[in-house]
Design a protein around this motif. Sequence first.
Motif: not given
Length: 477
Positions: A31-43
Amino acid sequence: MPHILIVEDETIIRSALRRLLERNQYQVSEAGSVQEAQERFSIPSFDLIVSDLRLPGAPGTELIKLGQGKPVLIMTSYASLRSAVDSMKMGAVDYIAKPFDHDEMLQAVSRILRDRQNLQSTAVDRPASKPGNTDKNTVDNSNAEIGIIGSCPPMLDMYSKIRKVAPTDSNVLVQGESGTGKELVARALHNLSKRAKAPMISVNCAAIPESLIESELFGHEKGAFTGASAGRAGLVEAADGGTLFLDEIGELPLEAQARLLRVLQEGEIRRVGSVQSQKVDVRLIAATHRDLKNLAKVGQFREDLYYRLHVIALKLPALRERGADVNDIARAFLARQSARIGRTDLKFAPDAERAISQYSWPGNVRELENAVERAVILCESPEISADLLGIDIELSDLQDDFIGLAPQQSISSGNTSLDPTEDLSLEDYFQHFVLEHQDHMTETELARKLGVSRKCLWERRQRLGIPRRKTGVASEN
């Protein structure tokens, strides 16, 4: 297969890191940002999160909270080391400076995942241990929190000392040959100490140029030397409240030794170019494969520093001195490497087990791990043969085997008869054994009896000028 999340806004760096990790059998998402990571994945579903510190929007340290306990490795530039120190205090498991070396990144990832696996194993094993149960499994489980494999007497004594020393703030000197696992001992001391929740900073003194070592360890002020365009915290400061592990401390220059002595005596540091000192609270663990006492006698190591370090000394045995541990460690490496590539059918063939136990392992545990990894990658069948390990068992390891092959007989060749107990060179043993038995043994059988690979047998034939017989033995495919 471990699943890693990369959060990095620079596409080139993100893609390169992804390729590096995938080539080494890791599953990777990005992901390119924390927000993108949150939207795309279950961290929290990832085994490890590798994130740049400075990202568009929220900083990479936000992933520490979002990961809900999953390890976060922070990437940062040298210029922002102070921020890296802060991120570790916030809960990052480690940091790595950009631009990073590929091997350095892979080592960091492997170590973090290994530590996490050891902690999980400890949590599972602890309930299994019951008072009064003294079987082998209980012994292994009782040592799980230390994170080191082995149950030979020297290692059991080592575990006992680690448990006694870990809760204290005493300085520890870990001694042993290269590759014996000195950093594992340091991590066990840290993890079992009251500082376990604070960072452990590991520094290889031999890997840092002498001209940079003082700045790396103690930091510097802006303008302290050419190129010092900004002030920078050092690694000792980064370890404040935690543990500082100095590997290969025998390579530390005398000037840096004097500064380190002040840290131990006064509990304070002074950055290069500064006139002000500041207090630090670190527990020092040092490691070396060299004899520091002898180095001190010849003026290559400060004697006062040596005695400061030598409060508690732990000596790690070489792998060749650990008996059956070597096969246990090899099996653990085999299980780990098999899991990385998704294979569950691999095991060592009997000749590989013998080779592992007979080889002297001059590179110790590190060499064994590399040999097993290579064998797993190259293996095409369920059994790993001795050949795939790529080790060359020295003749010195085989003298007892030659004697054992014919305890009541002599080894003869032509008109010469030799008793194995006579004072002969080891190459004589090899040469006469081959000449005696090659008429009725295949090359595979000869190699197996000698405890070497066929490649090793061929190489020794070439070096000693022993031609291979063409008759009298069934041909081999």
